[in-house]
Design an enzyme around this catalytic site. Sequence first.
Site, PDB file in Angstrom:
ATOM      1  N   GLU A  27      -4.657  12.453  -1.524  1.00 61.07           N
ATOM      2  CA  GLU A  27      -4.754  12.379  -0.064  1.00 61.07           C
ATOM      3  C   GLU A  27      -4.857  13.735   0.624  1.00 61.07           C
ATOM      4  O   GLU A  27      -3.930  14.132   1.357  1.00 61.07           O
ATOM      5  CB  GLU A  27      -3.565  11.599   0.509  1.00 61.07           C
ATOM      6  CG  GLU A  27      -3.513  10.159   0.057  1.00 61.07           C
ATOM      7  CD  GLU A  27      -2.480   9.329   0.810  1.00 61.07           C
ATOM      8  OE1 GLU A  27      -1.682   9.893   1.576  1.00 61.07           O
ATOM      9  OE2 GLU A  27      -2.470   8.102   0.631  1.00 61.07           O
ATOM     10  N   GLU A  79      -3.129   3.901  -5.013  1.00 63.82           N
ATOM     11  CA  GLU A  79      -1.850   3.523  -4.380  1.00 63.82           C
ATOM     12  C   GLU A  79      -2.077   2.294  -3.520  1.00 63.82           C
ATOM     13  O   GLU A  79      -3.094   2.189  -2.838  1.00 63.82           O
ATOM     14  CB  GLU A  79      -1.310   4.617  -3.448  1.00 63.82           C
ATOM     15  CG  GLU A  79      -0.699   5.794  -4.126  1.00 63.82           C
ATOM     16  CD  GLU A  79      -0.154   6.824  -3.131  1.00 63.82           C
ATOM     17  OE1 GLU A  79       0.181   6.459  -1.981  1.00 63.82           O
ATOM     18  OE2 GLU A  79      -0.090   7.999  -3.509  1.00 63.82           O
TER      19      GLU A  79
HETATM   20  C1  FCB Z   1       0.945   7.839   0.681  1.00 64.66           C
HETATM   21  C2  FCB Z   1       1.445   8.974  -0.183  1.00 64.66           C
HETATM   22  C3  FCB Z   1       2.622   8.605  -1.056  1.00 64.66           C
HETATM   23  C4  FCB Z   1       3.600   7.729  -0.311  1.00 64.66           C
HETATM   24  C5  FCB Z   1       2.893   6.534   0.270  1.00 64.66           C
HETATM   25  C6  FCB Z   1       3.805   5.563   0.956  1.00 64.66           C
HETATM   26  O1  FCB Z   1       0.334   8.339   1.807  1.00 64.66           O
HETATM   27  O2  FCB Z   1       0.411   9.439  -1.012  1.00 64.66           O
HETATM   28  O3  FCB Z   1       3.205   9.790  -1.513  1.00 64.66           O
HETATM   29  O4  FCB Z   1       4.257   8.460   0.634  1.00 64.66           O
HETATM   30  O5  FCB Z   1       1.927   6.970   1.182  1.00 64.66           O
END
Ligand code: FCB
Length: 456
Positions: A163, A360
């Site tokens: 990210e 994620e």
């Molecule tokens: C993302 C991050 C991760 C965590 C999730 C909830 O943006 O990459 O580290 O904080 O959100």
Amino acid sequence: MLFKEDFAWGVATASYQIEGAYTEDGRGLSVWDVFSHEKGKTYSGHTGDIACDHYHRFKEDIKIMSELGIKAYRFSLSWSRIFPEGTGKVNEKGVKFYSDLIDELLKYGIEPYITLFHWDYPYELYKKGGWLNNDSVGWFADYAQKVVELFSDRVKNFITFNEPQCFIGHGFEQGVHAPGLKLPYKDIFQMCHNVLKAHGAAVVAMRQNAKQKIKIGYAPTGAANYPASDDAADIEAARKSFFECPPIVNDNMIMGSVSWWSDPVVLGCYPEEGLKMYKEYLPDITDADMKLISQPIDFYCQNIYNGKEVKADEFGSPIIVDRCLGHGKTAAQWPVTPKCMHWAPKFLYERYNLPIFISENGMSAHDVVSLDGKVHDPNRIDFVNRYLLELEKAIADGVDVQGYFLWSFMDNFEWALGYSERFGIVYVDYNTQERIVKDSGYWYKNWIESNTNGKN
Ligand code: FCB
């Protein structure tokens, strides 16, 4: 069966969020250590000093993963645990920690996916200007080279950045994450460009020094906007909105952009629209830079949590549809929008034509240990279930999805929100460090079982 036999059913974490042991065995500080120790920067002054104490408990944690049938584990390395000063001398004890962690994963047949950088930038390098310093490209490439020299005998999958939108956007545009700055846009765009070059330079360094054929990916994020209907005009409007370059308003440009961060990496050029809109702030961008940035990668990751519903106006332009009254949201107030898990992988696959990993996805809930000693989290089960059913639709549409990493394996330090949000499928009691598998953990185990080996 929609999910392939070797689909990477995984969980994800990040070093600063779980490891703790922040000064142990020669680890150097990161910007997150310094930021979280400053007054008023995180929820109730929480820090990652101890976090989930994973540094000392990784064997127990990996055992739980194996009991849950997890096939792949995405974790990040603390750069300053390996290079306490960011460059130069290697910290052998830090290396040993990761080496042991990898061995433990392999012992249980869990495939490691290493993220090189998940936001905990070495403080010593930050003092030298960090991403604003053009040398930062080489610092990152040297670190990447060392990582593959050390671990690519056993690890086959690497991800450069997690990210970039967030660590630049939250960290330097909005100032709410480490290092907590609000910089002028000229500086911000210089950093973006350096981060992208660092990605490319790391890909080159890793390919040249890997001990076996490795696969390299990149894990950005962005608002995962999706169409309000299956109408072709709505789909096109949603796609447009998904990839558009946001204007510079409300300190939100860097956060929102998918194409600004991904077109250069995969297509070798910045989006035209952005080049025009951000012209006055941009650094010199050369052909050689773009060649470096667009070194071929093997897979494309995206962190996908939610998006906005989009429909077309009479001219085909995107209109954001208001959320309905009482729409679903998580404890962290993030909207629940499962459809984004159908459309985001599809839009990304169509534009970038690379195998897709969901690096994620998950949700926070204010989980508690019930009187029966268990942690019941039906909302999370419902959330993950709904999102995975949408992911199946993407696969049914022909998208080559190769893995899914649930965020997160265990509750952990949620950046500026400290320990106030729980994202894990394993509950962590931060006072005793006891782990309790939540209902969602068992549910995920079943889901994995019934979606592998020819079932489903
Ligand atoms: C993302 C991050 C991760 C965590 C999730 C909830 O943006 O990459 O580290 O904080 O959100």
